[in-house]
Design an enzyme around this catalytic site. Sequence first.
Site, short mmCIF file in Angstrom:
data_model
loop_
_atom_site.label_atom_id
_atom_site.label_comp_id
_atom_site.label_asym_id
_atom_site.label_seq_id
_atom_site.Cartn_x
_atom_site.Cartn_y
_atom_site.Cartn_z
N GLU A 84 0.83 -1.20 0.00
CA GLU A 84 0.00 0.00 0.00
C GLU A 84 0.87 1.25 0.00
OE1 GLU A 84 -3.80 -0.47 2.22
OE2 GLU A 84 -3.20 1.41 3.16
N GLU A 99 2.15 1.81 -3.40
CA GLU A 99 1.07 2.32 -4.24
C GLU A 99 0.84 3.81 -3.96
OE1 GLU A 99 -2.50 0.11 -3.58
OE2 GLU A 99 -3.48 0.94 -5.35
N CYS A 114 -8.01 -2.01 4.20
CA CYS A 114 -7.82 -3.14 5.12
C CYS A 114 -9.12 -3.60 5.76
CB CYS A 114 -6.90 -2.75 6.27
SG CYS A 114 -5.37 -2.07 5.72
N SER A 156 -6.94 1.82 -2.34
CA SER A 156 -5.77 1.02 -2.63
C SER A 156 -6.23 -0.37 -3.07
CB SER A 156 -4.92 0.89 -1.36
OG SER A 156 -4.04 -0.19 -1.48
N LYS A 182 -14.88 -10.01 8.54
CA LYS A 182 -13.78 -10.86 8.06
C LYS A 182 -14.29 -12.24 7.66
CE LYS A 182 -10.18 -8.13 8.41
NZ LYS A 182 -9.48 -7.72 7.19
N GLU A 199 -15.39 -11.66 4.27
CA GLU A 199 -14.27 -11.35 3.38
C GLU A 199 -13.56 -12.62 2.91
OE1 GLU A 199 -10.66 -9.61 5.01
OE2 GLU A 199 -10.59 -8.15 3.39
N GLU A 256 -12.79 -13.81 -5.06
CA GLU A 256 -11.47 -13.37 -5.51
C GLU A 256 -10.35 -13.90 -4.63
OE1 GLU A 256 -14.32 -11.63 -4.81
OE2 GLU A 256 -13.60 -9.72 -4.06
N CYS A 268 -10.37 -1.29 14.87
CA CYS A 268 -10.63 -2.72 15.11
C CYS A 268 -10.79 -3.05 16.60
CB CYS A 268 -9.51 -3.56 14.54
SG CYS A 268 -9.08 -3.11 12.86
#
Lengths: 164, 591
Positions: free
Chosen positions: B286, B289, B312, B332, B371, B374, B379, B516
Amino acid sequence: MSSVKIELRKDQTDKIHTICDSFGNQEGELINVLHKSQETFGYLPAEVQELIAEKLEISAAKVYGVVTFYSFFSMTPKGEFPISICTGTACYVRGAETVLNEFKKQLEMEVGETRTDGKFSLSCLRCVGACGLAPVVQVGDKTYGRVAPDDVKGIIEEYLPAGL
Amino acid sequence: MNLVKLTIDGKKVEVPAGTTIYKAAKELGIDIPILCYMDLKDLNIENKPGGCRICSVEVEGRKNLAPSCSTDVAEGMEVRTNTMRVINARRTVMELIISDHPKDCLSCAKSGSCDLQDMAIRLGIREIPGQEYAEMSTYRLDTSPSIIRDLDKCIMCRRCETMCNDFQTVGALHAVNRGFQAVVAPAFEMNLEHSPCTYCGQCVAVCPTGALTEVDHTGKVIAALNDPSKTVVVQTAPAVRAALGEEFGMKAGTLVTGKMVTALRQLGFDYVFDTDFAADLTIMEEGAELLGRLTRFLEGDKDVKLPILTSCCPGWVNFFEYNFPEMKEIPSTARSPQQMFGSIAKSYFAEKIEIDRKDMVVVSIMPCLAKKYECQREEFMVDGNPDVDISISTRELAHLIKQANLDLVRMDEEDFDKPMGESSGAGVIFGVTGGVIEAATRTAYEIYTGKSLEKVDFEQLRGVDGIRSASVDFDGQEINIGIAHGLRNARKLLEEIKEGKSHYHAIEIMACPGGCIGGGGQPLHHGDASILKARTKAIYEEDRNKPIRKSHENPYIKKLYEEFLGEPLSEKAHELLHTHYFDKRKKIFQV
């Protein structure tokens, strides 16, 4: 989900936008917007609710919450000939329930439903101010007084001369 | 300030006008029972529908009882909170609520931490008169990848609705229908999967009953640990170590990193690794980037997309995919640390220990419910095999440890395994708001300026305000940074970008309060901000105590690039560590 996905035409989306605009796209005007929209479309399909939500910048869940809270709002299209049976006190004590049951039996449908052919929808209402004529039935704008279960078949046939 | 004098249970109190009876009583140390009411004052969130009536009190001269949570005090008011009439009313209300509530407390996921159960105990409910005649409402169960809705257990407090709408502006939930049929549901009563839900889990975090719970995967973990054909690898997110202890009666903010590692090893995990390692890796990608986009921007490239947004947080990713799909090129492309970890574990590390990726099970311990969703995204799978197989929350890990008869409090402290257990302080601070961007700044600064940072603590990026902004001097070049936690705040920054008013180069976003550490999978904080502050402090303490503070100095990260990835943003890095986003708006409300 209580309605089938429909595709709104351009003139229909424009109409909803105009209604929302006429209330200043204010969140607090949601009920008024829903009233006007139902007046225009006859009912409030999911797509109309989504569009209103987007326009008033509120969640579709909130719009749906209001629509399902007030019994006046409907998510099913009314039939070509909407049948309403008054179940107010006067009509009720003079046998509205037996009349209602006869309609349900003859039309093979429940209250709140619209027949798949789109001809009839069935609903109950409270007092039309004609208690002297109880029990009262309305079909569209026409009012029938002192209706007995035996009259039901004849009323239906007025709108479907060829029979059911 | 206009003060009002009143008497509660014979005691005099003076409070500002506009105070509720409930809060005035609190001043006197009188704890009126509440059920639907919720005051997350540090988050500026208050839920007071006045719906449950458990908090009813008697007010002299008023005919009916008053709900104290939503009745303002008045001059000379005389309030009684414990008369026979009040107690009877409270019990009746409670009996009515429970009469329409399932009685399977023994096997309920919320058992032991249920507000309804606590209230039944407090009010001494021993029977429900007329239960045999009581009608029970029922509603279909809705299971999503992260959250289960069991509305038979819903008491219509509408706390979830407040979090979803006022705090997160997600708008997935609202009260629908009326009377006995009333439930909290997405629009058109779709399942959560077909709603704008981001799976942030803040609704689960405030639900007083078992109506909203996480999908429990502890059984799957136990099965994997007992399958001799599987090598089971575990990764633990930074925020977990700062909160897990609370589930074992330890003080908020107690760091249990070493004890947690020992417990995981004793549970039977073959390799105990750290998501912080992957956080360092995230910074490499990141950060590269960010620097790439920044350099092109400074060279006058008009097409470059700035600000860059962090990626994230899976709740946040879900949020922009639904609400701002037209901006999906801005965040990102770096995968989250959880997914980078899984991807590297099942390629680089699997090669190292010479096993097939199909024989490896990667378990993640996360403070997060999103999560769970996710790691099920397509993907992040290779031929149907997910990079991360199972994601469990901090709460679920606590259950696992308790089931295995392990005493976390007395556990020895051990270190993570190598190579994927080594991390820098920068990786640790990913768990708090401002932490990801501070970690990125530490690395980006050194790479951009070619100079070594004298002070790695960027105090200007820390704090608790929902939206913060700061400038960092990159050797004469001002870098403007925005930070938001809570999706309501994120939305404001996104609207600015959309209107072309944003002056930021980079923005960090986390969906949950405090980042978090306040995630939907953490031990319940009940809106007590001092708990969140203590966890934050613990995270910064772990950072300070690390010998390495910058991601690019992590020796195992360097080795990973030398042996496997080449350099940040290389072709291999793109394949394994980056992703792309989707327009989710179209998918909503369609079955």
